[in-house]
Design a protein around this motif. Structure first.
Motif, PDB file in Angstrom:
ATOM      1  N   ARG A 432     -14.525   9.542  19.060  1.00 45.53           N
ATOM      2  CA  ARG A 432     -14.319   9.107  17.581  1.00 45.53           C
ATOM      3  C   ARG A 432     -14.881  10.126  16.518  1.00 45.53           C
ATOM      4  N   ILE A 433     -15.045  11.354  16.754  1.00 43.88           N
ATOM      5  CA  ILE A 433     -15.660  12.435  15.796  1.00 43.88           C
ATOM      6  C   ILE A 433     -14.277  12.909  15.152  1.00 43.88           C
ATOM      7  N   THR A 434     -13.598  13.830  16.182  1.00 39.00           N
ATOM      8  CA  THR A 434     -12.358  14.452  15.614  1.00 39.00           C
ATOM      9  C   THR A 434     -11.154  14.059  16.284  1.00 39.00           C
ATOM     10  N   SER A 435     -10.975  12.903  16.908  1.00 39.98           N
ATOM     11  CA  SER A 435      -9.519  12.513  17.481  1.00 39.98           C
ATOM     12  C   SER A 435      -8.956  12.075  16.137  1.00 39.98           C
ATOM     13  N   ARG A 436      -7.481  12.167  16.400  1.00 40.90           N
ATOM     14  CA  ARG A 436      -6.589  11.452  15.590  1.00 40.90           C
ATOM     15  C   ARG A 436      -6.316   9.997  15.826  1.00 40.90           C
ATOM     16  N   GLY A 437      -6.150   9.278  14.885  1.00 42.92           N
ATOM     17  CA  GLY A 437      -5.493   7.906  15.062  1.00 42.92           C
ATOM     18  C   GLY A 437      -4.244   8.044  15.206  1.00 42.92           C
ATOM     19  N   ARG A 438      -3.439   6.902  15.271  1.00 43.40           N
ATOM     20  CA  ARG A 438      -2.089   6.811  15.310  1.00 43.40           C
ATOM     21  C   ARG A 438      -1.393   5.615  14.477  1.00 43.40           C
ATOM     22  N   ILE A 439      -0.458   5.958  13.589  1.00 43.02           N
ATOM     23  CA  ILE A 439       0.273   5.096  12.698  1.00 43.02           C
ATOM     24  C   ILE A 439       1.670   5.202  12.933  1.00 43.02           C
ATOM     25  N   VAL A 440       2.283   4.228  12.628  1.00 48.64           N
ATOM     26  CA  VAL A 440       3.525   4.063  13.093  1.00 48.64           C
ATOM     27  C   VAL A 440       4.170   3.768  11.512  1.00 48.64           C
ATOM     28  N   VAL A 441       5.460   4.490  11.125  1.00 47.52           N
ATOM     29  CA  VAL A 441       6.120   4.247  10.039  1.00 47.52           C
ATOM     30  C   VAL A 441       7.646   3.969  10.362  1.00 47.52           C
ATOM     31  N   PRO A 442       8.325   2.991   9.835  1.00 50.33           N
ATOM     32  CA  PRO A 442       9.869   2.479  10.013  1.00 50.33           C
ATOM     33  C   PRO A 442      10.600   3.581   9.223  1.00 50.33           C
ATOM     34  N   MET A 443      11.476   4.075   9.855  1.00 54.31           N
ATOM     35  CA  MET A 443      12.410   5.254   9.020  1.00 54.31           C
ATOM     36  C   MET A 443      13.436   4.705   8.045  1.00 54.31           C
TER      37      MET A 443
END
Length: 561
Positions: A432-443
Motif C-alpha cells: 500500500r506504500i509505493t505500489s501503483r493503482g490502476r485506472i482505465v480510460v476509453p480512447m
C-alpha cells in the motif's frame, strides 16, 4: 442490396474476387487461413520493435514531463498496406473466419434490425479472436496489424476517412514518455512477460499451481507474497534515505557558506597586520549557523532511523530472494493467467461504455468522431493527466509517515466508444506504500478530459476510502462528503455524485465559476486544495473564495494550539 447501391468505399471492401486490383477489399478466407499468423513480415510497416518494460516508481519525480511531440512528423504506411486485413486474420482460429463472414454480411445489410443482430455477432466473434491473440503479444515478431486489433480496434483501414487514416498513421507507437500508460497490446505483452501482476477481481481465482502443489510450493507462494509486501517498505525506506541525504547536503552547503563568511576578516586600517572584529552582519550569522546545526542534528536522527529501516528491509528482501531462488519455479505465467486477465480487460472495456453505450468493438468512421487531440492516444492522455495534476497537486499522492508520495497509477487505454474512465485498483493490496493503482480510460470518448477526470476522481475516492478503512463514513474526504450527502437526504450512488462534483471542482470552480454546494466547496477546498497561486487568484475574484482562503490562514496560525 447490390454492391452498386453501397457507398463506393464499402463496396470495394466486399469485392472478394480480383483482390489484387482492389487493395482495400476483403480477401477470401481461404487465402487467409493458409498462412501462419506468427510469420515475421519484412516490409516497412513492421520496423517498430516492442521491447516493453514497466516504469519503476520513482518518488523523486514530482511532475509529468511536458509532451513535445504528440504525433510523428511522418506518416506510417501501415494502414495503406493492401494486405493489412489479410495479415491481421491470417493464422488465427475459426473465430477469425466467423468474424470475416459476419462482417461482410453486416456491411452489406440495409435492414436496421438485421444490422443489430450482426453487430452482436461481430462482438462475439471479435472477443473470441482477441482471446486467441492476447497470448501472442509477447512475441517480438508478431505483425503490427495483429497488434493494432488490440490497440486501436482497427480491422479494416478502409473504414477510416482519409483524415482519420492520416491521424492514426501519425500516432506514436512506442512509449517515449517513460510513464506507466499502456495500450491493450502492451498491457498483455507485460502480463505475458510476468512484468505486470494480474488485475484483482472480486471473485477469488482458484490457483491451478496452488491446487497441484504441496509442501514446498505452498511455502513458495507464501514467500512471494511476503516479498511483495516487503518491496513497498524497501522502496519507501530507500527513497526516504535519499531524500534526507539530499536535505543534509543542502544544509551542509548552507553551513559551509556561512562559516566561510564568518571567517572572513577585513584588515584594520592603521593597525595592520591586525584585522577587524566581527561585523554586525557576521554576528547575525551566529544565529543562522546555530539554526543550521540544529537542523542537521534533527536530520541526522531521522536519517539514522531511515537507514535502519532500509537496512532491515534490504536484509529481509535478500533473505526472501535467496529462499525463493532455492524453491521450485512456480512464478511463470501460463495461458490460464493470461485468459483470466483477458476476461478482466473485457469487463473493463464494457464498464467504460456502460449498459446503454455503443459496445461495437471495431473502429469505424460510423462511430468514431473524435478530433486528433480528443482521441485517447498515450500522449494526449498524459497531457490531460498533467493538467489534472496542475490543478489538483495531490491527485496522485499517498501520505506515508506524513510525507506525500507521488505515485502515478497504471493507465490502461482501451479502444472503446465509452465516455467514462474509472479506477480498477487503488493500489496493490500487498504493497500500500509505493505500489501503483490502476485506472482505465476509453480512447474514443466524446470528451477526453471528462473521461480522464472520471478516472482520477474514482481513484481519489477509492484511495481515501481504503485509507480510512472501516471509518470511511467518518474520516477524511469520504467521511465529510458522506455526512453532507446524508444530511441532504440525497438518493442515489454516493460515489457517482462525488465524481460529478469533482468534475465541477476541476472544470468550473478552478475558473472561479461557482457550481458546487457551499459545504461541498469547503470540503474540497480543505481536502483537495488548489495550488497556492491559483487559490490567491481565486480569492481576488470572489468573496466566497476569499473567505475560504482566510480560513486557511487562521488554521495555519492556530496549528499546535
Amino acid at each position: 442490396m447490390s454492391d452498386s447501391e453501397l457507398d463506393p468505399s464499402i463496396a470495394a471492401l466486399l469485392q472478394e474476387s480480383n483482390t489484387a486490383t482492389h487493395p482495400g477489399s476483403l480477401p477470401s478466407f481461404d487465402d487467409i487461413a493458409t498462412e501462419s499468423g506468427d510469420e515475421r513480415k519484412t516490409d516497412d510497416t513492421d520496423e517498430i520493435i516492442f521491447d516493453g518494460g514497466v516504469p519503476r516508481v520513482n518518488l523523486n519525480i514530482k511532475e509529468f514531463k511536458p509532451i513535445k511531440n504528440f504525433f510523428n512528423d511522418t506518416q506510417s504506411s501501415l494502414f495503406d498496406d493492401p494486405a493489412y486485413y489479410k495479415t491481421a486474420l491470417t493464422g488465427e482460429d475459426e473465430s477469425a473466419q466467423r468474424l470475416h463472414s459476419v462482417l461482410a454480411k453486416y456491411l452489406r445489410c440495409s435492414d436496421p434490425k438485421d444490422r443489430v443482430v450482426y453487430r452482436q455477432r461481430i462482438r462475439t466473434s471479435w472477443w473470441d479472436l482477441i482471446r486467441s491473440l492476447c497470448i501472442k503479444m509477447n512475441n517480438p515478431g508478431l505483425p503490427l496489424p495483429k497488434r493494432m486489433l488490440l490497440r486501436y480496434g482497427v480491422l479494416l483501414p478502409s473504414l477510416f476517412t482519409p483524415e482519420q487514416k492520416k491521424v492514426f498513421s501519425s500516432a506514436i507507437l512506442e512509449n517515449r514518455t517513460g510513464e506507466p500508460v499502456f495500450y491493450v497490446d502492451e498491457w498483455f505483452q507485460e502480463i505475458n512477460a510476468g512484468h505486470l501482476k494480474l488485475s484483482v477481481t472480486d471473485e477469488v481465482r482458484p490457483s491451478k499451481r496452488a491446487e497441484n502443489s504441496a509442501g514446498s510450493s505452498q511455502e513458495q507462494l507464501r514467500l512471494i507474497e511476503l516479498q511483495s509486501k516487503n518491496s513497498g517498505k524497501l522502496q519507501s525506506a530507500e527513497n526516504y534515505v535519499a531524500m534526507k541525504e539530499s536535505e543534509r547536503a543542502l544544509l551542509e552547503t548552507e553551513l559551509k557558506s556561512r562559516v566561510d563568511m564568518l571567517c572572513e576578516h577585513q584588515p584594520f586600517i592603521g593597525l595592520e597586520p591586525h584585522k577587524m572584529s566581527y561585523s554586525e552582519t557576521q554576528k547575525r550569522l551566529f544565529m543562522e549557523i546555530t539554526e543550521r546545526l540544529r537542523a542537521l542534528s534533527k536530520n541526522d536522527k531521522e536519517l539514522s532511523v531511515y537507514l535502519k529501516d532500509y537496512q532491515e528491509a534490504k536484509a529481509v528482501a535478500e533473505n526472501l530472494g535467496a529462499k525463493i531462488a532455492q524453491g521450485p519455479d512456480i512464478v511463470q505465467v501460463d495461458k490460464s493467467d493470461v485468459y483470466t486477465e483477458f476476461e478482466t480487460v473485457r469487463q473493463m472495456e464494457k464498464m467504460t461504455v456502460g449498459r446503454q453505450g455503443n459496445q461495437f468493438p471495431i473502429l469505424t468512421r460510423e462511430f468514431y468522431h473524435c478530433i486528433p487531440q480528443g482521441t485517447g492516444f498515450r500522449e494526449n492522455v498524459i497531457d490531460q493527466l498533467a493538467w489534472v495534476e496542475s490543478i489538483d497537486p495531490g491527485a496522485f499522492c499517498r501520505i506515508h509517515k506524513n510525507i506525500p508520495n507521488r505515485i502515478v497509477p497504471f493507465v490502461l487505454l482501451v479502444p472503446t466508444y465509452g465516455d467514462s474512465g474509472f479506477c480498477w485498483e487503488p493500489f496493490d493490496r500487498y504493497n500500500r506504500i509505493t505500489s501503483r493503482g490502476r485506472i482505465v480510460v476509453p480512447m474514443y470518448p466524446r470528451d477526453l478530459r471528462i473521461a480522464v477526470l472520471t478516472a482520477v476522481a474514482d481513484l481519489r475516492w477509492q484511495v481515501a476510502k481504503e485509507k480510512a478503512s472501516y471509518y470511511w463514513m467518518e474520516e477524511g474526504i469520504t467521511g465529510q462528503y458522506y455526512q453532507w450527502f446524508d444530511r441532504q437526504k440525497i438518493k442515489g450512488d454516493l460515489k457517482a455524485y462525488f465524481i460529478s462534483d469533482y468534475i465541477l471542482w476541476m472544470t468550473k470552480e478552478s475558473e472561479g465559476i461557482q457550481r458546487l454546494d457551499k459545504e461541498v466547496r469547503g470540503i474540497f477546498w480543505r481536502n483537495m486544495p488548489f495550488p497556492d497561486q491559483l487559490r490567491k487568484k481565486l480569492r481576488r475574484r470572489s468573496l466566497v473564495y476569499n473567505e475560504l482562503y482566510q480560513k486557511d490562514i487562521n488554521r495555519s496560525l492556530s496549528d499546535g494550539y
